[in-house]
Design an enzyme around this catalytic site. Sequence first.
Site, mmCIF file in Angstrom:
data_model
loop_
_atom_site.group_PDB
_atom_site.id
_atom_site.type_symbol
_atom_site.label_atom_id
_atom_site.label_comp_id
_atom_site.label_asym_id
_atom_site.label_seq_id
_atom_site.Cartn_x
_atom_site.Cartn_y
_atom_site.Cartn_z
ATOM 1 N N ASP A 30 48.148 33.242 31.834
ATOM 2 C CA ASP A 30 49.248 32.321 31.538
ATOM 3 C C ASP A 30 48.733 31.163 30.690
ATOM 4 O OD1 ASP A 30 47.769 31.287 33.770
ATOM 5 O OD2 ASP A 30 49.420 29.934 34.254
ATOM 6 N N GLU A 41 47.684 29.900 36.765
ATOM 7 C CA GLU A 41 46.643 28.868 36.753
ATOM 8 C C GLU A 41 47.184 27.547 36.229
ATOM 9 O OE1 GLU A 41 43.292 26.368 36.010
ATOM 10 O OE2 GLU A 41 44.688 27.011 34.487
HETATM 11 ZN ZN LIG Z 1 42.352 27.661 31.823
#
Ligand SMILES: [Zn+2]
Length: 476
Positions: A107, A172
Site C-alpha cells: 500500500d 502499513e
Molecule cells: Zn513504508
Amino acid sequence: MTDLPTALGASPDVPAGPIDPAVEAALASSAVARAEALLEFARIPSVSALPEHAEDMVRAAEWVAERLRRVGATDVAVERTALHPIVYGRIHEAPGAPTALVYCHYDVQPVDPVELWETAPWEPFLRDGRFVGRGVADDKGQLVMHLSALEALRTAGRAPAVNLTFVFEGEEEYGSQSLYAWIEANRDRLEADVAIISDTCYFEGNVPAITVGLRGIMYAQIDVELSPVDLHSGMYGGSVENPANALARIITALKGPDGRIRIPGFYDDVVAPTDAEREAMAALPFDDEAYRAEIPVPALVGEAGWTTLERKTARPTLDVNGMWSGFQGEGAKTIIPAHAHAKISTRLVANQDPATVYAALRDYVAEIAPPGVTVSTTYIHGGEPSLTPIDHPATQAAARAIEAVHGVAPVYIREGGSIPVTAAFDHSLGLPVVLLGFTQPTCNAHAPNETFLLENFELGTRVIVRFWDELATLPR
Ligand SMILES: [Zn+2]
C-alpha cells in the site's frame, strides 16, 4: 513513455563478483523487465487510507500474488482481513537451512497535493537514473527487489539458500490494524528464525546502512476539570484553581530544563547504547548545523549528555502534541476556563514498555495534581520499541552482504520513528528483526515526487541475493 534501455544505460556499473555469476547474468539480462515491473506495479493506485481505492488494493495484492506464483512460491494466498488483504507465500526448498520471514508493504500514501508532482503520480517514470511515482521507494520498489532476486535465482536454476516466508501487507500506511490479529491467528504459518523488513533508508548522503533500532510510542491525554462551565474571572478569580494554570504546572513537572523526563521510573528499562555503538554514531557524517538549518529552527536543544543524533534516535522523549483550554478568539474574555487538556506522547526505546510507561505517567500526574481541580489521564495508544544488536549473527550477515556488493561496510543507525510491524515480529513472534531497507534518504516518501534511485534498486537487489546466501550459514 520512458525509454527504458536508454534510462538503464545511464545506470552505474555493478561490480562483478559479489554474487553468484549465474544470478548476476540473470539480473543483467532482466534489467529492463525488472524496471518495467516496478513501473507497472506503481501504476496501481493502492492507497490504503482512501475507501475509493479498495478495488485497487485488491488488484495490487493480486499483482504481488501472481508474481510470487511465477517464481514458484507455494501456499500463495491473498488473505482477507477486516480491511485490506495480506499476501502470503513461501519458498521452502532448503531443508535444514534457517527460515526468514520477508516483509514489505504494497500500500502507499495518498498523492495530494497532486499539482506539486513532476508528472501524474500514477504515471511513474524512469529517467536519469531515478524512478519517480507514488510507492516507487516506499515500499513497492523494495518489494519488487525481493521478487526480482527470486526471479534471477530461478533463471539461474537455483532456489534460495534459505527458506523464505513472505508477508506483504496492505495497511502499513494506515496503522497496520489488521496485521496484528492476522499474525496472532497465523503463528504456525510464520515460524521462522529471523524477520527481514525492507522498508527503511540508507543514511544521509545515501550511505549504505542497517537500521538496528526503532523507537516505540506511548500516547496519552491529560484532562483537568474545574466546573461545568467557564467562570467569571472577576467574581471567582482568586478563590478557585485555574485548570489551565494547573495543567501548565503538571506539564512543567514532567520534564526538566535539562531535558530529563521526571516521571519516576521512566528510565528504568532503557537499554543505553553500548560504547561501541556511541562511537559508531559519533563517526557518522551528521552535521548538527546543517540539520538545524534544514528544519529550520533557532537552535537545537535536548537531553544533556547526548548528541543530537542520539537524542533523536536512541533516547526516549516526552512531548506535548497539543493543548487547549479557555478562550482562544480575538480580543479578551475574562473567564476562568472550565477545563484544560493536553495530548502527550513519549517516544520509547528498548526495552521500555508502553503500558508500564503509561502507568508511571498516570501515577505521577495523580501525585502532582494540584487540589481544587479533577485531573485524569487516559491511554490513547502505544507501540513497542525494537532493537536488534549490531553483533547479532543476522545483522552481521546483512552487513557482509552490503559490504560485498557496495564495497564498503554499512553504518549502523537507529530511527526515531516506528514501524509497528517490527514490534509485532520482535515481541509477538520473538524473532530478531533485520531492517534492511534500500531507499536513499532524499526519496520524498509520503511527499510529491517520490523517488527511488536506480542505483539503489540495482545494488540492493544484489544485496538481497547475497544476504540470503549469507543467512544460510547462520547458526540455528
Ligand atoms: Zn513504508
